[in-house]
Design a protein around this motif. Structure first.
Motif, PDB file in Angstrom:
ATOM      1  N   GLY A  16       0.806  -1.210   0.000  1.00  0.00           N
ATOM      2  CA  GLY A  16       0.000   0.000   0.000  1.00  0.00           C
ATOM      3  C   GLY A  16       0.841   1.262   0.000  1.00  0.00           C
ATOM      4  O   GLY A  16       2.073   1.228  -0.072  1.00  0.00           O
ATOM      5  N   SER A  17       0.153   2.402   0.095  1.00  0.00           N
ATOM      6  CA  SER A  17       0.813   3.707   0.044  1.00  0.00           C
ATOM      7  C   SER A  17       0.350   4.588   1.190  1.00  0.00           C
ATOM      8  O   SER A  17      -0.776   4.459   1.685  1.00  0.00           O
ATOM      9  CB  SER A  17       0.484   4.408  -1.285  1.00  0.00           C
ATOM     10  N   LEU A  18       1.227   5.487   1.573  1.00  0.00           N
ATOM     11  CA  LEU A  18       0.910   6.517   2.547  1.00  0.00           C
ATOM     12  C   LEU A  18       1.673   7.776   2.153  1.00  0.00           C
ATOM     13  O   LEU A  18       2.705   7.700   1.475  1.00  0.00           O
ATOM     14  CB  LEU A  18       1.337   6.112   3.961  1.00  0.00           C
ATOM     15  N   ARG A  19       1.163   8.920   2.612  1.00  0.00           N
ATOM     16  CA  ARG A  19       1.882  10.166   2.403  1.00  0.00           C
ATOM     17  C   ARG A  19       2.031  10.891   3.728  1.00  0.00           C
ATOM     18  O   ARG A  19       1.043  11.100   4.437  1.00  0.00           O
ATOM     19  CB  ARG A  19       1.179  11.070   1.394  1.00  0.00           C
ATOM     20  N   THR A  79       7.263  23.241   3.646  1.00  0.00           N
ATOM     21  CA  THR A  79       6.529  21.993   3.794  1.00  0.00           C
ATOM     22  C   THR A  79       7.178  20.928   2.928  1.00  0.00           C
ATOM     23  O   THR A  79       7.529  21.197   1.774  1.00  0.00           O
ATOM     24  CB  THR A  79       5.059  22.162   3.394  1.00  0.00           C
ATOM     25  N   VAL A  80       7.343  19.763   3.490  1.00  0.00           N
ATOM     26  CA  VAL A  80       7.861  18.644   2.716  1.00  0.00           C
ATOM     27  C   VAL A  80       6.860  17.498   2.780  1.00  0.00           C
ATOM     28  O   VAL A  80       6.104  17.369   3.748  1.00  0.00           O
ATOM     29  CB  VAL A  80       9.240  18.171   3.196  1.00  0.00           C
ATOM     30  N   TYR A  81       6.886  16.703   1.730  1.00  0.00           N
ATOM     31  CA  TYR A  81       5.994  15.557   1.607  1.00  0.00           C
ATOM     32  C   TYR A  81       6.836  14.314   1.333  1.00  0.00           C
ATOM     33  O   TYR A  81       7.818  14.377   0.597  1.00  0.00           O
ATOM     34  CB  TYR A  81       5.012  15.758   0.463  1.00  0.00           C
ATOM     35  N   LEU A  82       6.421  13.220   1.918  1.00  0.00           N
ATOM     36  CA  LEU A  82       7.063  11.944   1.639  1.00  0.00           C
ATOM     37  C   LEU A  82       5.993  10.981   1.146  1.00  0.00           C
ATOM     38  O   LEU A  82       5.154  10.519   1.927  1.00  0.00           O
ATOM     39  CB  LEU A  82       7.753  11.389   2.890  1.00  0.00           C
ATOM     40  N   GLN A  83       6.011  10.731  -0.143  1.00  0.00           N
ATOM     41  CA  GLN A  83       5.092   9.761  -0.732  1.00  0.00           C
ATOM     42  C   GLN A  83       5.734   8.390  -0.635  1.00  0.00           C
ATOM     43  O   GLN A  83       6.819   8.174  -1.188  1.00  0.00           O
ATOM     44  CB  GLN A  83       4.799  10.118  -2.183  1.00  0.00           C
TER      45      GLN A  83
END
Length: 118
Positions: A16-19, A79-83
């Motif tokens: 699966g995936s999370l962000r 802001t940073v995002y980690l997909q």
């Protein structure tokens, strides 16, 4: 001082995936780096990914090709995002966001739990 607020995380099945997201505010400078470490029970804390204000990225070998870090520099916040895609059981850990300079964390977020389990 820099304040960090994290969001995202949770429970997901393998594959699966999370962000995750993390916003830094306060004494945020134009030259910066942000990213995540992770801490699993009984294991050393390890760098997961980092991105600098110039867009330079660094990834742990174990997440390359599965995780993508991106960032957004606003006037007073970063802001940073980690997909995280194709998650594995071994990705289970507390993910800790940080703000600092290249590969040098200075301020830390509260951490968010990521659990990968069927």
């Amino acid at each position: 001082q820099v304040q960090l607020v994290e969001s995202g995380g949770g429970l997901v099945q393998p594959g699966g995936s999370l962000r995750l997201s993390c916003t830094a505010s306060g004494r945020v400078f134009s030259i910066n780096a942000m990213g995540w470490y992770r801490q699993a029970p009984g294991k050393q804390r390890e760098l997961v990914a980092e991105i600098t204000n110039t867009g330079h990225t660094t990834y742990a070998g174990s997440v390359k090709g599965r995780f993508t870090i991106s960032g957004d520099n606003a006037k007073n916040t970063v802001t940073v995002y980690l997909q995280m895609n194709s998650l594995k059981v071994e990705d289970t850990a507390v993910y800790l966001c940080y703000y600092g300079t290249y590969l040098s964390p200075e301020f830390w977020g509260q951490g968010t739990q990521v659990t990968v389990s069927s």
